[in-house]
Write an enzyme that holds these catalytic residues in place. Structure first.
Site, PDB file in Angstrom:
ATOM      1  N   LEU A  63       0.864  -1.203  -0.102  1.00 30.83           N
ATOM      2  CA  LEU A  63      -0.134  -0.034  -0.042  1.00 30.83           C
ATOM      3  C   LEU A  63       0.904   1.333  -0.041  1.00 30.83           C
ATOM      4  O   LEU A  63       0.313   2.362  -0.226  1.00 30.83           O
ATOM      5  CB  LEU A  63      -1.083   0.011   1.126  1.00 30.83           C
ATOM      6  CG  LEU A  63      -2.002  -0.954   0.966  1.00 30.83           C
ATOM      7  CD1 LEU A  63      -3.019  -0.953   2.125  1.00 30.83           C
ATOM      8  CD2 LEU A  63      -2.820  -1.220  -0.190  1.00 30.83           C
ATOM      9  N   ASN A  94       7.347  -2.833   3.497  1.00 34.17           N
ATOM     10  CA  ASN A  94       8.400  -2.076   2.746  1.00 34.17           C
ATOM     11  C   ASN A  94       7.676  -0.955   2.174  1.00 34.17           C
ATOM     12  O   ASN A  94       7.833  -0.520   1.006  1.00 34.17           O
ATOM     13  CB  ASN A  94       8.819  -2.877   1.547  1.00 34.17           C
ATOM     14  CG  ASN A  94       7.722  -3.151   0.409  1.00 34.17           C
ATOM     15  OD1 ASN A  94       6.740  -3.250   0.679  1.00 34.17           O
ATOM     16  ND2 ASN A  94       8.199  -3.617  -0.918  1.00 34.17           N
ATOM     17  N   HIS A 231       4.464 -15.448  -3.103  1.00 35.46           N
ATOM     18  CA  HIS A 231       4.644 -15.814  -4.377  1.00 35.46           C
ATOM     19  C   HIS A 231       5.510 -16.864  -5.061  1.00 35.46           C
ATOM     20  O   HIS A 231       6.361 -16.720  -5.686  1.00 35.46           O
ATOM     21  CB  HIS A 231       4.845 -14.315  -5.280  1.00 35.46           C
ATOM     22  CG  HIS A 231       5.950 -13.419  -4.539  1.00 35.46           C
ATOM     23  ND1 HIS A 231       7.051 -14.032  -4.016  1.00 35.46           N
ATOM     24  CD2 HIS A 231       6.020 -12.362  -3.957  1.00 35.46           C
ATOM     25  CE1 HIS A 231       7.840 -13.179  -3.530  1.00 35.46           C
ATOM     26  NE2 HIS A 231       7.289 -12.165  -3.351  1.00 35.46           N
ATOM     27  N   ASP A 304       0.049  -9.933  -4.634  1.00 35.76           N
ATOM     28  CA  ASP A 304       1.263  -9.248  -4.692  1.00 35.76           C
ATOM     29  C   ASP A 304       0.999  -7.880  -5.380  1.00 35.76           C
ATOM     30  O   ASP A 304       1.870  -7.445  -6.006  1.00 35.76           O
ATOM     31  CB  ASP A 304       2.493 -10.046  -5.008  1.00 35.76           C
ATOM     32  CG  ASP A 304       3.900  -9.439  -4.934  1.00 35.76           C
ATOM     33  OD1 ASP A 304       3.631  -8.488  -3.966  1.00 35.76           O
ATOM     34  OD2 ASP A 304       4.785  -9.877  -5.429  1.00 35.76           O
ATOM     35  N   HIS A 308       3.029   0.933  -8.968  1.00 39.61           N
ATOM     36  CA  HIS A 308       4.090   1.945  -9.054  1.00 39.61           C
ATOM     37  C   HIS A 308       3.497   3.096 -10.039  1.00 39.61           C
ATOM     38  O   HIS A 308       2.778   3.067 -10.596  1.00 39.61           O
ATOM     39  CB  HIS A 308       5.399   1.028  -9.907  1.00 39.61           C
ATOM     40  CG  HIS A 308       5.969   0.277  -9.051  1.00 39.61           C
ATOM     41  ND1 HIS A 308       6.778   0.777  -8.139  1.00 39.61           N
ATOM     42  CD2 HIS A 308       6.054  -1.305  -9.154  1.00 39.61           C
ATOM     43  CE1 HIS A 308       7.385  -0.652  -7.487  1.00 39.61           C
ATOM     44  NE2 HIS A 308       6.925  -1.543  -8.041  1.00 39.61           N
TER      45      HIS A 308
HETATM   46  O1  DOR Z   1       7.501  -7.272  -8.001  1.00 40.88           O
HETATM   47  C1  DOR Z   1       7.479  -7.217  -6.946  1.00 40.88           C
HETATM   48  N1  DOR Z   1       7.172  -5.744  -6.247  1.00 40.88           N
HETATM   49  N2  DOR Z   1       7.818  -7.961  -5.920  1.00 40.88           N
HETATM   50  C2  DOR Z   1       8.411  -7.928  -4.702  1.00 40.88           C
HETATM   51  O2  DOR Z   1       8.577  -8.806  -4.060  1.00 40.88           O
HETATM   52  C3  DOR Z   1       8.218  -6.533  -4.259  1.00 40.88           C
HETATM   53  C4  DOR Z   1       6.980  -5.644  -4.810  1.00 40.88           C
HETATM   54  C5  DOR Z   1       7.081  -4.258  -4.738  1.00 40.88           C
HETATM   55  O3  DOR Z   1       7.278  -3.624  -3.534  1.00 40.88           O
HETATM   56  O4  DOR Z   1       7.241  -3.581  -5.513  1.00 40.88           O
HETATM   57 ZN    ZN Z   2       5.366  -8.566  -2.392  1.00 46.33          ZN
END
Ligand code: DOR
Ligand code: ZN
Length: 432
Positions: A63, A94, A231, A304, A308
């Protein structure tokens, strides 16, 4: 305020439901589910021809708040979840700062109070998810995290992972494991195989995932912790987990819709929206995961969801960010490709996308019954639509499924008795 949902086909075999029922919602709860409930001037929703199931629980979302609000916020991510048919999501740590301390967790919980769906925090395993020093696992547990994960990064040091598991097991928290041996994945950008060679891109071998799955099975066996593999994407990982289960290791795993539907061949047009960690694998891996789906071997489905910005995905494939925005396509993709085609049924979906995630994170997941929280979705199995990222509630428009024609769509989501998403007649409205 009472809402009566009439004439829908209701699926939830755990509560003995398969067929036509009327559902009466009062306040936050389901008041009654009966073959026929007479309308006594309730607000009525006609669900003739529609499917009603518990709204789904996604245990793997990003998020981005705090710190990366340009990619997503708790508000926009939760609205995307509501639109996708989810009543609850678990948010990966993260963020910036990383959720390695109670202050960040409290911040998330505070934002969650006004979100469209329930948002559960996940704490990091190590400080700053660097894999070097353990987070304050006890205080994270006390702050209410539902699991621990350094997702996005592996815990490369086996000794640290061992200690993390010992602490996690003391606080009865599962570890959600991002399995990637960085020495093997290095600066790879796609699955290592035939297509990476053809396309001239640096590959990430299946072994990068499998070595860590194998290591952490050994450590989970040693510490007795509940290990959940995030995943999972390769045949080898699947075999390792299946074998560990036969030995009684306390292990579960999740698979994403994109790993069930796409392969490394799709990278041929260098679409950065198909760049993800772990990478889209070979056709063989994908086919084997679909067989596992069909055979009832997959524990959990999870998006997942990794939103972005356009800029993060801009430029050469090598430099684009990893991740797929998944919340608003997951259910429709699974229906269109696997339920409609009778590879799985609605109850299989609920097992993997509601009951099991609820059980793993110990969150309420009673399903549809009188007295339970009114978390449900109304799905139109006939509706034909095209994935249009401009209509996403998520700030992340990064989907490799853009432009796909699908049959079947979530139309209404109720969370705690509140109608939070309404797409009747293509309204695409968030209401809360
Ligand atoms: O593709 C991914 N994006 N895999 C991950 O493990 C992290 C995630 C991200 O935080 O963008
Ligand atoms: Zn992830």
């Amino acid at each position: 305020m009472k809402t009566l949902i009439k004439n829908g086909s209701v699926y939830d075999s755990k509560n003995g439901l398969a067929g036509k029922y009327d559902i009466l919602i009062e306040g936050k709860k389901i008041y009654a589910i009966e073959a026929e409930i007479k309308n006594q001037s309730y607000q009525v929703i006609d669900a003739e021809g529609k499917i009603i199931i518990p709204a789904l629980i996604d245990m793997h979302t990003h998020l981005r708040e705090p710190g990366y609000e340009e990619k997503e916020t708790v508000k926009t991510g939760s609205e995307a979840a509501a639109a996708g048919g989810f009543s609850a999501v678990a948010a990966m740590p993260n963020t910036k700062p990383i959720a390695d301390n109670p202050a960040v967790v409290e911040h998330m919980k505070h934002k969650a109070e006004t979100a469209a769906v329930r948002v559960y925090p996940i704490g990091s395993i190590t400080q700053d998810s660097k894999g070097e020093v353990l987070s304050e696992i006890g205080t994270l547990a006390k702050a209410g995290v539902k699991a621990l994960s350094d997702d996005g990064n592996p815990v490369m040091n086996s000794e640290i992972m061992r200690r993390a598991m010992e602490y996690a097991s003391a606080f009865e928290l599962p570890i959600i494991d991002h399995c990637e041996d960085e020495n093997l994945s290095q600066d790879g950008v796609m699955h290592e195989g035939y297509y990476s060679t053809i396309f001239g891109l640096k590959g990430i071998p299946a072994a990068a995932e499998e070595i860590m799955v194998a290591r952490d099975i050994v450590l989970a066996e040693m510490t007795g912790i509940h290990l959940h593999i995030a995943h999972l994407s390769t045949e080898g990982s699947l075999n390792l987990v299946k074998e560990a289960k036969t030995r009684g290791v306390n292990i579960t795993f999740e698979v994403t819709p994109h790993h069930l539907l796409l392969t490394d061949k799709i990278i041929e047009d260098y679409n950065p929206d198909a760049k993800v960690h772990p990478p889209l694998r070979s056709k063989r891996d994908k086919d084997i995961l679909v067989k596992a789906l069909k055979d009832g071997e997959i524990d959990v489905l999870a998006t997942d969801h990794a939103p972005h910005t356009f800029e993060d995905k801009l430029g050469e494939f090598d430099y684009a960010a990893f991740g797929i925005s998944g919340l608003e396509t997951a259910l429709a993709l699974l229906y269109h490709n696997f339920i409609k085609t009778e590879i799985i049924d609605w109850d299989d979906l609920l097992r993997m996308y509601y009951y099991k995630p609820g059980e793993i994170m110990k969150i309420e997941s009673e399903g549809l019954k009188a007295g339970a929280r009114a978390d449900l979705l109304i799905f139109d199995p006939e509706r034909e639509w095209t994935v249009d990222k401009k209509k996403f509630k998520s700030k992340g428009k990064n989907t490799p499924f853009a432009g796909q024609k699908l049959c079947g769509k979530n139309e209404i989501t109720f969370v705690g008795g509140k109608l939070v998403y309404d797409d009747r007649g293509g309204r695409n409205e968030i209401l809360y």
